[in-house]
Motif scaffolding. Sequence first.
Motif, mmCIF file in Angstrom:
data_model
loop_
_atom_site.group_PDB
_atom_site.id
_atom_site.type_symbol
_atom_site.label_atom_id
_atom_site.label_comp_id
_atom_site.label_asym_id
_atom_site.label_seq_id
_atom_site.Cartn_x
_atom_site.Cartn_y
_atom_site.Cartn_z
ATOM 1 N N ALA A 75 0.829 -1.211 0.000
ATOM 2 C CA ALA A 75 0.000 0.000 0.000
ATOM 3 C C ALA A 75 0.862 1.258 0.000
ATOM 4 C CB ALA A 75 -0.929 0.006 1.212
ATOM 5 N N ASN A 76 0.357 2.278 -0.637
ATOM 6 C CA ASN A 76 1.010 3.580 -0.666
ATOM 7 C C ASN A 76 0.488 4.415 0.509
ATOM 8 O OD1 ASN A 76 2.679 5.570 -1.698
ATOM 9 N ND2 ASN A 76 1.054 6.470 -2.937
ATOM 10 N N ARG A 77 0.574 3.837 1.688
ATOM 11 C CA ARG A 77 0.076 4.451 2.918
ATOM 12 C C ARG A 77 1.023 4.100 4.051
ATOM 13 N NH1 ARG A 77 -3.417 5.386 -0.634
ATOM 14 N NH2 ARG A 77 -5.642 4.935 -0.526
ATOM 15 N N TYR A 78 1.023 4.933 5.095
ATOM 16 C CA TYR A 78 1.835 4.648 6.282
ATOM 17 C C TYR A 78 1.040 3.938 7.370
ATOM 18 C CZ TYR A 78 5.434 7.627 4.342
ATOM 19 O OH TYR A 78 6.395 8.152 3.534
ATOM 20 N N TRP A 79 -0.252 4.167 7.436
ATOM 21 C CA TRP A 79 -1.057 3.630 8.524
ATOM 22 C C TRP A 79 -1.063 2.101 8.599
ATOM 23 C CZ3 TRP A 79 -4.899 0.386 7.283
ATOM 24 C CH2 TRP A 79 -5.493 0.509 6.024
ATOM 25 N N PRO A 80 -0.941 1.336 7.485
ATOM 26 C CA PRO A 80 -0.916 -0.126 7.658
ATOM 27 C C PRO A 80 0.268 -0.616 8.498
ATOM 28 C CG PRO A 80 -1.452 0.395 5.392
ATOM 29 C CD PRO A 80 -1.020 1.676 6.058
ATOM 30 N N MET A 81 1.372 0.115 8.483
ATOM 31 C CA MET A 81 2.509 -0.271 9.326
ATOM 32 C C MET A 81 2.158 -0.114 10.804
ATOM 33 S SD MET A 81 5.790 1.172 7.243
ATOM 34 C CE MET A 81 5.078 2.685 6.621
ATOM 35 N N ALA A 82 1.485 0.971 11.138
ATOM 36 C CA ALA A 82 1.080 1.200 12.526
ATOM 37 C C ALA A 82 0.049 0.159 12.965
ATOM 38 C CB ALA A 82 0.522 2.607 12.689
ATOM 39 N N MET A 83 -0.862 -0.171 12.062
ATOM 40 C CA MET A 83 -1.872 -1.178 12.395
ATOM 41 C C MET A 83 -1.220 -2.543 12.609
ATOM 42 S SD MET A 83 -5.257 -2.327 10.315
ATOM 43 C CE MET A 83 -6.075 -0.760 10.488
ATOM 44 N N THR A 84 -0.255 -2.874 11.772
ATOM 45 C CA THR A 84 0.464 -4.137 11.924
ATOM 46 C C THR A 84 1.208 -4.163 13.259
ATOM 47 O OG1 THR A 84 0.708 -4.292 9.526
ATOM 48 C CG2 THR A 84 2.159 -5.674 10.850
ATOM 49 N N ALA A 85 1.758 -3.031 13.663
ATOM 50 C CA ALA A 85 2.446 -2.958 14.955
ATOM 51 C C ALA A 85 1.472 -3.197 16.107
ATOM 52 C CB ALA A 85 3.134 -1.612 15.110
ATOM 53 N N CYS A 86 0.257 -2.668 16.016
ATOM 54 C CA CYS A 86 -0.750 -2.913 17.056
ATOM 55 C C CYS A 86 -1.084 -4.395 17.168
ATOM 56 C CB CYS A 86 -2.024 -2.123 16.762
ATOM 57 S SG CYS A 86 -1.867 -0.365 17.022
ATOM 58 N N VAL A 87 -1.230 -5.035 16.032
ATOM 59 C CA VAL A 87 -1.515 -6.466 16.044
ATOM 60 C C VAL A 87 -0.307 -7.229 16.598
ATOM 61 C CG1 VAL A 87 -1.996 -8.461 14.565
ATOM 62 C CG2 VAL A 87 -3.208 -6.318 14.198
ATOM 63 N N GLY A 88 0.884 -6.755 16.288
ATOM 64 C CA GLY A 88 2.096 -7.365 16.836
ATOM 65 C C GLY A 88 2.147 -7.279 18.349
ATOM 66 N N VAL A 89 1.679 -6.193 18.901
ATOM 67 C CA VAL A 89 1.617 -6.055 20.357
ATOM 68 C C VAL A 89 0.678 -7.112 20.933
ATOM 69 C CG1 VAL A 89 0.796 -4.555 22.225
ATOM 70 C CG2 VAL A 89 2.265 -3.631 20.435
ATOM 71 N N GLY A 90 -0.439 -7.349 20.260
ATOM 72 C CA GLY A 90 -1.353 -8.402 20.700
ATOM 73 C C GLY A 90 -0.692 -9.770 20.670
ATOM 74 N N LEU A 91 0.121 -10.007 19.645
ATOM 75 C CA LEU A 91 0.849 -11.282 19.577
ATOM 76 C C LEU A 91 1.867 -11.407 20.698
ATOM 77 C CD1 LEU A 91 1.393 -11.684 15.732
ATOM 78 C CD2 LEU A 91 0.107 -13.207 17.239
ATOM 79 N N LEU A 92 2.461 -10.304 21.108
ATOM 80 C CA LEU A 92 3.396 -10.339 22.228
ATOM 81 C C LEU A 92 2.707 -10.780 23.513
ATOM 82 C CD1 LEU A 92 5.606 -7.169 21.694
ATOM 83 C CD2 LEU A 92 6.282 -9.560 21.480
ATOM 84 N N GLY A 93 1.441 -10.442 23.649
ATOM 85 C CA GLY A 93 0.683 -10.889 24.815
ATOM 86 C C GLY A 93 0.604 -12.403 24.887
ATOM 87 N N HIS A 94 0.476 -13.037 23.731
ATOM 88 C CA HIS A 94 0.451 -14.500 23.712
ATOM 89 C C HIS A 94 1.796 -15.068 24.152
ATOM 90 C CE1 HIS A 94 -3.465 -14.576 21.828
ATOM 91 N NE2 HIS A 94 -3.027 -13.856 20.806
#
Length: 146
Positions: A75-94
């Motif tokens: 994507a030609n956007r920056y926000w998907p990187m931030a969204m992926t990081a949020c999901v990554g934080v959720g994975l860290l919880g596991h």
Amino acid sequence: MNVVLFLVLLLICCSYSAAYGGAPERIAAAIIAAAVAATMVVGSVGFVTFRSAEMGIIAIDAAMAVALMALALRANRYWPMAMTACVGVGLLGHTAVWAAPSIVPQVYAVFHAFSGYPALLILAAGTYRHRRRLLRNGIDRAWSYA
């Protein structure tokens, strides 16, 4: 109450992105909606207690992270990187549950749920910025071709 609030926010953000977003916003809305639906199915079929690592939910979160990462790369956007990081934080919880099995189940559940709220808000902000670029420039390239 937390589930109801999240589902209302999900409905609002995903509907907004589906109606007014470009291709990346619509794809991200579909990814999130599919992940939430799959999580609800896993929760209704099996007993999700958050007393140990929840393998079904981990698989769904990992698949969502991979899909969002692929979206962020194209994507030609920056926000998907931030969204992926949020999901990554959720994975860290596991992974925290594997590292410290004595973690309180409520803490694990809250940590898992917490990453979803900022992801939805990031999606809504990305859609809003897309609309602004369209109004300002008349075009907003969805994909990077580099």
